[in-house]
Design a protein around this motif. Structure first.
Motif, short mmCIF file in Angstrom:
data_model
loop_
_atom_site.label_atom_id
_atom_site.label_comp_id
_atom_site.label_asym_id
_atom_site.label_seq_id
_atom_site.Cartn_x
_atom_site.Cartn_y
_atom_site.Cartn_z
N PHE A 26 5.12 -2.08 5.08
CA PHE A 26 4.46 -2.51 3.85
C PHE A 26 3.14 -1.77 3.62
O PHE A 26 2.78 -1.51 2.47
N ILE A 27 2.45 -1.43 4.69
CA ILE A 27 1.22 -0.63 4.58
C ILE A 27 1.57 0.74 3.98
O ILE A 27 0.90 1.23 3.07
N LYS A 28 2.65 1.33 4.48
CA LYS A 28 3.07 2.66 4.02
C LYS A 28 3.48 2.62 2.55
O LYS A 28 3.04 3.48 1.77
N ILE A 29 4.31 1.65 2.15
CA ILE A 29 4.77 1.64 0.75
C ILE A 29 3.66 1.27 -0.22
O ILE A 29 3.79 1.51 -1.42
N ASN A 30 2.57 0.70 0.29
CA ASN A 30 1.40 0.41 -0.54
C ASN A 30 0.35 1.52 -0.45
O ASN A 30 -0.80 1.33 -0.89
N ASN A 31 0.73 2.65 0.14
CA ASN A 31 -0.16 3.82 0.26
C ASN A 31 -1.48 3.50 0.94
O ASN A 31 -2.54 3.98 0.53
N LEU A 32 -1.41 2.70 1.97
CA LEU A 32 -2.61 2.32 2.72
C LEU A 32 -2.63 2.91 4.13
O LEU A 32 -3.48 2.59 4.94
N GLY A 33 -1.66 3.78 4.41
CA GLY A 33 -1.50 4.32 5.76
C GLY A 33 -2.73 5.01 6.31
O GLY A 33 -2.99 4.98 7.51
N ASP A 34 -3.53 5.62 5.44
CA ASP A 34 -4.72 6.32 5.90
C ASP A 34 -5.90 5.36 6.05
O ASP A 34 -6.95 5.75 6.55
N LYS A 35 -5.74 4.11 5.64
CA LYS A 35 -6.85 3.15 5.66
C LYS A 35 -6.63 1.98 6.61
O LYS A 35 -7.54 1.22 6.88
#
Length: 160
Positions: A26-35
């Motif tokens: 869910f982090i990845k699909i919400n584009n939060l992987g770098d954060k």
């Protein structure tokens, strides 16, 4: 700034690795992987170095989550400083974490199910000794709480 989340159960082979895999998705699909950084651990060292339980991996794979690269580890004292949020799968592990933590670390420790929207349960049940259907219930609960947690993280990071 990186927001760090640690998911904790007893042995780190069923519930917390499931939560780690689902939350990472869910982090990845919400584009939060770098954060956002996500990890999991157990309060006991019974299975250190082992992959998640095969039943856990099978149930997760049916829903598209690959847990095969995860390895069990035990919570270390430095985790209590490193992670911004430490989420226990049940009250017993919550209590164990609270006993480990210094007073200033206590507020970082919460129950994972506090983030659930569709479940009123406080705890994710341990499917280890139960029948196979328990793994699907764990996934249902973890997906629900992970979605709520991602929304909260987005608010914290100012990306609602």
């Amino acid at each position: 700034m990186t927001f760090r989340v640690l998911l904790v159960c007893m042995g780190n082979i069923c519930r917390s690795p499931t939560a780690e895999g689902v939350l990472r998705h869910f982090i990845k699909i919400n584009n939060l992987g770098d954060k956002v950084e996500v990890d999991s651990a157990g309060t006991h060292g019974y299975h250190v170095g082992e992959a998640p339980d095969s039943r856990t991996q099978r149930a997760a794979a049916v829903r598209g989550y690959n847990l095969s690269q995860l390895r069990a580890r035990k919570v270390a004292r430095q985790d209590l400083d490193y992670f911004d949020l430490i989420l226990a799968m049940d009250k017993s592990n919550f209590d164990n974490l609270q006993r480990m933590a210094a007073p200033e670390q206590q507020e970082r420790i919460k129950l994972f199910m506090e983030y659930a929207r569709n479940f009123d349960d406080d705890e994710v049940p341990d499917p280890y000794y139960g029948l196979g259907h328990g793994f699907d219930l764990v996934l249902d609960m973890v997906e629900d709480a992970s979605l709520g947690l991602v929304d909260e993280i987005k608010q914290k990071l100012g990306r609602a």
